[in-house]
Scaffold this motif. Sequence first.
Motif, PDB file in Angstrom:
ATOM      1  N   GLY A   7     -34.145 -14.334  26.797  1.00 23.09           N
ATOM      2  CA  GLY A   7     -33.887 -13.948  25.583  1.00 23.09           C
ATOM      3  C   GLY A   7     -32.782 -14.792  24.783  1.00 23.09           C
ATOM      4  N   THR A 119     -41.069  -9.198  19.382  1.00 20.92           N
ATOM      5  CA  THR A 119     -39.864  -9.009  18.462  1.00 20.92           C
ATOM      6  C   THR A 119     -39.293 -10.484  18.710  1.00 20.92           C
ATOM      7  N   LEU A 120     -39.368 -11.063  19.931  1.00 22.16           N
ATOM      8  CA  LEU A 120     -38.684 -12.331  20.067  1.00 22.16           C
ATOM      9  C   LEU A 120     -39.532 -13.575  19.429  1.00 22.16           C
ATOM     10  N   ASP A 123     -38.988 -13.635  15.701  1.00 24.87           N
ATOM     11  CA  ASP A 123     -37.660 -14.145  15.551  1.00 24.87           C
ATOM     12  C   ASP A 123     -37.651 -15.528  15.850  1.00 24.87           C
ATOM     13  N   PHE A 188     -27.460 -14.168  18.336  1.00 29.34           N
ATOM     14  CA  PHE A 188     -28.566 -13.783  18.863  1.00 29.34           C
ATOM     15  C   PHE A 188     -28.908 -12.418  19.591  1.00 29.34           C
ATOM     16  N   GLU A 189     -27.819 -12.058  20.733  1.00 25.35           N
ATOM     17  CA  GLU A 189     -28.038 -10.964  21.376  1.00 25.35           C
ATOM     18  C   GLU A 189     -27.953  -9.797  20.557  1.00 25.35           C
ATOM     19  N   PHE A 192     -30.856  -9.503  18.178  1.00 32.59           N
ATOM     20  CA  PHE A 192     -32.148  -9.175  18.900  1.00 32.59           C
ATOM     21  C   PHE A 192     -32.271  -7.827  19.140  1.00 32.59           C
TER      22      PHE A 192
END
Length: 208
Positions: A7, A119-120, A123, A188-189, A192
Amino acid sequence: MFKKTFGILTATCIFLIPSCLTANAARIYKTVSYYTLSGTTPEQLDKGLAHKGPYLKSTGSHHPGATTISFDPRLKLVQDGRYCKVASVSVDVHAKMSLPRWKQRRTTKSIEMALVWDTLSRDIQRHEESHIVIARAHASQIERAVKSLPYRTDCNLLKEDIEKTTYKILANHENAQKEFDRAEAVNFEHRFINLLVARLQKLEQSRK
């Protein structure tokens, strides 16, 4: 849920500055290539991203995605009586984007893995597209700045003004890209998780 290493988004942009200015609005020329990841577990996808993503000498490591950007400025000067002026200028942006593609995406039976991957990967693509947006904004800034330069009695003097103006904006561009990467990494976290929750809610609504 995928491992934390899966992630981390650390996509990086490379800047290639042309050695000379060589006219018409800025245009974007984009090409996209994909590298394939194969695996059925989070660990396998982690390993694929860590070893198969684009390798950048500037960081000495592999990245989930990368965009190489170069600028193609074109300039026309004219001598009008005693003065030299800019007749036209344009700065095209060339972008080469590298993104991941998961081979087993269509066949996976894990809803969780598919959800996180979608999702990743989106992004990562958004992140790389943002690098191009930043580059285009600075290309337009170069065009405006060069067009607004005052006349000079000698075209060589005007060329010096153009070079100084261009390289100053290119330096600002590089700083803007680096700052964007830093901000994206820090947030990011949180970003995300919000994207993942939104996608999950959308999925649940579609099942009602």
